[in-house]
Scaffold this active site. Structure first.
Site, PDB file in Angstrom:
ATOM      1  N   GLU A 186      14.032  71.216  65.612  1.00 56.14           N
ATOM      2  CA  GLU A 186      14.351  70.732  64.261  1.00 56.14           C
ATOM      3  C   GLU A 186      14.604  71.886  63.291  1.00 56.14           C
ATOM      4  O   GLU A 186      14.552  71.697  62.069  1.00 56.14           O
ATOM      5  CB  GLU A 186      13.209  69.859  63.728  1.00 56.14           C
ATOM      6  N   LYS A 311      12.236  54.136  61.671  1.00 60.73           N
ATOM      7  CA  LYS A 311      13.326  54.761  62.427  1.00 60.73           C
ATOM      8  C   LYS A 311      14.128  53.615  63.031  1.00 60.73           C
ATOM      9  O   LYS A 311      13.697  53.019  64.041  1.00 60.73           O
ATOM     10  CB  LYS A 311      12.768  55.645  63.546  1.00 60.73           C
TER      11      LYS A 311
HETATM   12  C1  2PG Z   1       8.864  62.381  64.685  1.00 60.74           C
HETATM   13  C2  2PG Z   1      10.287  62.744  64.950  1.00 60.74           C
HETATM   14  C3  2PG Z   1      11.073  63.314  63.838  1.00 60.74           C
HETATM   15  P1  2PG Z   1      11.186  62.680  67.368  1.00 60.74           P
HETATM   16  O1  2PG Z   1       8.016  62.416  65.596  1.00 60.74           O
HETATM   17  O2  2PG Z   1       8.536  61.949  63.609  1.00 60.74           O
HETATM   18  O3  2PG Z   1      10.549  64.454  63.271  1.00 60.74           O
HETATM   19  O4  2PG Z   1      10.447  63.411  66.153  1.00 60.74           O
HETATM   20  O5  2PG Z   1      12.558  62.330  66.906  1.00 60.74           O
HETATM   21  O6  2PG Z   1      11.159  63.719  68.453  1.00 60.74           O
HETATM   22  O7  2PG Z   1      10.402  61.466  67.706  1.00 60.74           O
HETATM   23 MG    MG Z   2       6.461  61.390  64.135  1.00 58.30          MG
END
Ligand code: 2PG
Ligand code: MG
Length: 393
Positions: A186, A311
């Site tokens: 990231e 998400k």
């Molecule tokens: C999280 C995310 C974003 P990932 O855990 O919150 O930072 O990571 O997309 O790897 O789940």
């Molecule tokens: Mg997370």
């Protein structure tokens, strides 16, 4: 009316294949591309390999041609029906969400911040930025993300400026101390410092700025089924010791934001922690909820958290994510729309954070995530009578 749909195989910020869908209507052409996680929750909708998605797309494509794009919720229902599983394991959430968002974009002529009736005095979310990282995102620390929240910023542009300045000065500081490893997935710094020394450093640097501190513990990746195993700190903690440790750290470093401090099925320890810290700190569930309405309902019933990460690709369509937001807000939960660690240049997350009146938005600070932050800056200039959101606690 939808005249045509196309699909492209593109690449995300990790260099792995991703997809972009383009929908042509009588009014124009509208696209969407979908990010991918690294530390995924086990209750997320299923992302399928691009090759399979391309095949699935050619099978379902004719079902969308001729449909009215303004009925974007109807398109989402059709996607759910065509998939027929609980978690989009047949179509792939990357396919369903890309069609879903491209269609909503077509319905609102690219302005998806208008999916709920816009009103005067819209509030812009405060960004949460990842400055130092570890865990599954790679880096030296056991915890995944050390976060800064520039709550004093008077505009999205100022918020970005503050986050970038802190990120840059931390990089410099780590370099001077010979504790810098590099940048992770990231673009957060990877350090040789352990988690607590990282917090010491962060407290010093952030003292000069109006920022709150947070951590995404991503605890599921520490959990071996019985204990939380900290390689860097050389600890192995039982669930109740983890609650004590997190409480101690949150109090000592005055953390404001705690994401996934407990593993994804530990509703009971989440509840205890929320009881202890939830008045002063945001306890956010990411892997805990996976943007899933049933899991959210369980969390609400148990008072497991006071916040939820949103998400959309964890649930598979915009309407389903929208429903989770509705339930969360109805029950007074703080919603935090979030990017993924494998991002594309698409900026729909910024629009949705506005549509949902989110007080916070989680993203990286540089790289592909800049497009979401820049979209906020653009909308700030475009929309009349705007203001920055206040910290929710
Ligand atoms: C999280 C995310 C974003 P990932 O855990 O919150 O930072 O990571 O997309 O790897 O789940
Ligand atoms: Mg997370």
């Amino acid at each position: 009316m939808i005249r045509n749909l196309k699909i492209f195989s593109i690449f995300n910020s990790k260099g792995t294949p991703a997809i972009m869908v383009k929908i042509q209507t009588d009014n124009g052409s509208y696209s969407a591309s979908i990010p991918s996680g690294t530390s995924k929750g086990k209750h997320e909708a299923k992302e399928l390999p691009v090759e399979r998605v391309l095949k699935n797309f050619s099978k379902i494509r004719p079902r969308f041609v001729g449909k009215d794009e303004r009925d974007w919720r109807g398109i989402d229902s059709l996607l759910k029906e065509l998939d027929g599983t609980e978690n989009f394991s047949k179509l792939g959430e990357n396919l369903s969400l890309s069609i879903s968002i491209a269609c909503a974009r077509a319905a609102f002529e690219n302005e998806i911040w208008k999916i709920h009736k816009p009103r005067m005095g819209m509030e812009f979310p405060i960004p949460i930025g990842n400055v130092i990282g570890g865990g599954k995102h790679l880096g030296g620390t056991d915890w995944q993300e050390f976060l800064v929240i520039p709550y004093g910023a008077k505009s999205p542009g100022e918020a970005v400026e503050i986050m970038v300045s802190i990120w840059a000065s931390l990089g410099e500081e780590l370099r001077k101390k010979k504790m810098l490893i590099g940048k992770n997935v990231e673009n957060a710094w990877m350090t040789k410092l352990d988690d607590l020394k990282t917090l010491d450093l962060l407290s010093d640097v952030s003292e000069d700025w109006k920022v709150k501190l947070g951590i995404d513990f991503a605890s599921s990746s520490l959990w071996d089924g019985k204990r939380y195993v900290y390689k860097k700190l050389g600890k192995s903690l039982t669930p109740s010791q983890q609650v004590d440790f997190i409480t101690e750290v949150a109090e000592k470093y005055r953390l404001y934001y705690l994401e996934d401090p407990i593993q994804e099925d530990g509703f009971r320890q989440f509840m205890i922690l929320n009881h202890i810290l939830g008045k002063d700190c945001i306890i956010a569930g990411d892997d805990l909820y996976c943007t899933n309405p049933e899991r959210l309902r369980k969390g609400i019933k148990n008072k497991a958290t006071n916040g939820i990460i949103i998400k959309p690709n964890q649930i598979g369509t915009l309407s389903l994510a929208d429903e989770v937001v509705r339930i969360a807000k109805e029950r007074g939960m703080i919603i935090i729309p979030s990017h993924r660690s494998g991002e594309t240049e698409d900026d729909w997350l910024a629009d949705l954070s506005l549509a949902w009146d989110a007080p916070l938005i989680k993203s990286g600070i540089t790289g592909s995530d800049m497009t979401k932050l820049n979209r906020l800056i653009e909308l700030w200039e475009d929309i009349p009578e705007v203001k920055m959101a206040k910290l929710p606690l």
